[in-house]
Design an enzyme around this catalytic site. Sequence first.
Site, short mmCIF file in Angstrom:
data_model
loop_
_atom_site.label_atom_id
_atom_site.label_comp_id
_atom_site.label_asym_id
_atom_site.label_seq_id
_atom_site.Cartn_x
_atom_site.Cartn_y
_atom_site.Cartn_z
N THR A 53 0.82 -1.22 0.00
CA THR A 53 0.00 0.00 0.00
C THR A 53 0.84 1.26 0.00
O THR A 53 0.45 2.28 -0.55
CB THR A 53 -0.92 -0.01 1.24
OG1 THR A 53 -1.82 -1.09 1.09
CG2 THR A 53 -1.69 1.28 1.40
N SER A 100 1.78 -7.74 -0.56
CA SER A 100 2.61 -8.65 0.23
C SER A 100 1.96 -10.00 0.51
O SER A 100 2.65 -10.98 0.79
CB SER A 100 3.00 -7.99 1.55
OG SER A 100 1.88 -7.87 2.41
N GLU A 326 -1.46 -27.45 28.19
CA GLU A 326 -2.69 -27.96 27.55
C GLU A 326 -2.49 -29.34 26.95
O GLU A 326 -3.44 -30.08 26.72
CB GLU A 326 -3.12 -27.00 26.43
CG GLU A 326 -3.72 -25.70 26.92
CD GLU A 326 -5.06 -25.92 27.62
OE1 GLU A 326 -5.44 -25.06 28.43
OE2 GLU A 326 -5.71 -26.96 27.38
#
Length: 369
Positions: A53, A100, A326
Amino acid sequence: MFDVPEFRAMRGLRGFAATAALLAAAVAQAQAQAQTPAQPALPNVVILATGGTIAGAGASAANSATYSAAKVPVDQLITAVPEMAKLARVRGEQVFQVASESLTNDNLMTLAKRVSALTKLPDVDGIVITHGTDTLEETAYFLTLVVHTDKPIVVVGSMRPSTALSADGPLNLYDAVSVAASKDARGKGVMVTMNDEIQSGRDVSKTTNVVTSAFKSQWGPLGMVVEGRNYWFRDPAKRHTMQSEFDIDRIDALPPVEIALGYEGVSPVAIDALAGSGIKALIHAGTGNGSVADRIVPHLQKVRASGIVVIRSSRVPQGFVLRNAEQPDDKYDWVVAHDLSPQKARILAMVALTKTSDTKDLQRIFWEY
Ligand code: DGL
């Protein structure tokens, strides 16, 4: 004209007067130069442009979000910010001209090898890479892992196209050149300048997809750059650039590594398909602290049993994945991605796998980088 003695005499006098005036001016200039010390030579900064951009163009100034990325060439980016000429002698190279999200591993390798080559030149003091913001964080992390230099390397983008009202690209680029030209920015790892902040290329992420303050790190910026001056508040905590064991000059290719997302109701289809595609590691972007759905665990165990490295990351942007919390990572021989996002864990996994596939060594690498 009037060749008479009086005139000849006057013409002689006038000639003398003119010579005297020239001499007086030369003496005055020499005295002035003697009083003002010579300005030190400006640093040399190279801008490598890849698109995005910051090189974007919209149909009207009101188009801050509707535009085409990767249009404006690097020389126009430079001429659009003439104030940079007071910071450094700037020259540009157009490496790519792409949005990108479309960059590839090969593009990453080409860019990193060019950056590495430039940092070895005695007449290059710093490097700026203009880049789309979508994957800017991945390129910045890759460069900080594999480019051996303490010269400042700054990756920069913009959230609005150059044609928009209040475009952020020109000031972001000015700031990037300012940091790249700064001696006090040496040895900080690859940096990102966006929205007046100097971010660590390792820590920063695009956290919002529309605002100019999109780039954040959960550990905070390294500092700020305001009107061409850097204000530092912390140093990078992880290994980078000169302290890295990885060197782009000794890497020929990056092994394939893919990412599978965890979410409610997830099926093993994606994981099983990726496992059969020739990948060397699979990043599991789990929920919460890198949690894995119970029906998915056997599929990841099968992936590991096939020789593919399994790395537990989290889709949650803040915090870090705890080993053996976890999931019993020791028992399953899995690696945890620490605080790295899934996309950054993939970058580190590709780089690390160019050296080792030993899971204990890989886990060390994920703690240290
Ligand atoms: N297509 C996106 C990219 O090139 C535009 C976003 C931007 O550069 O800010 O990353």
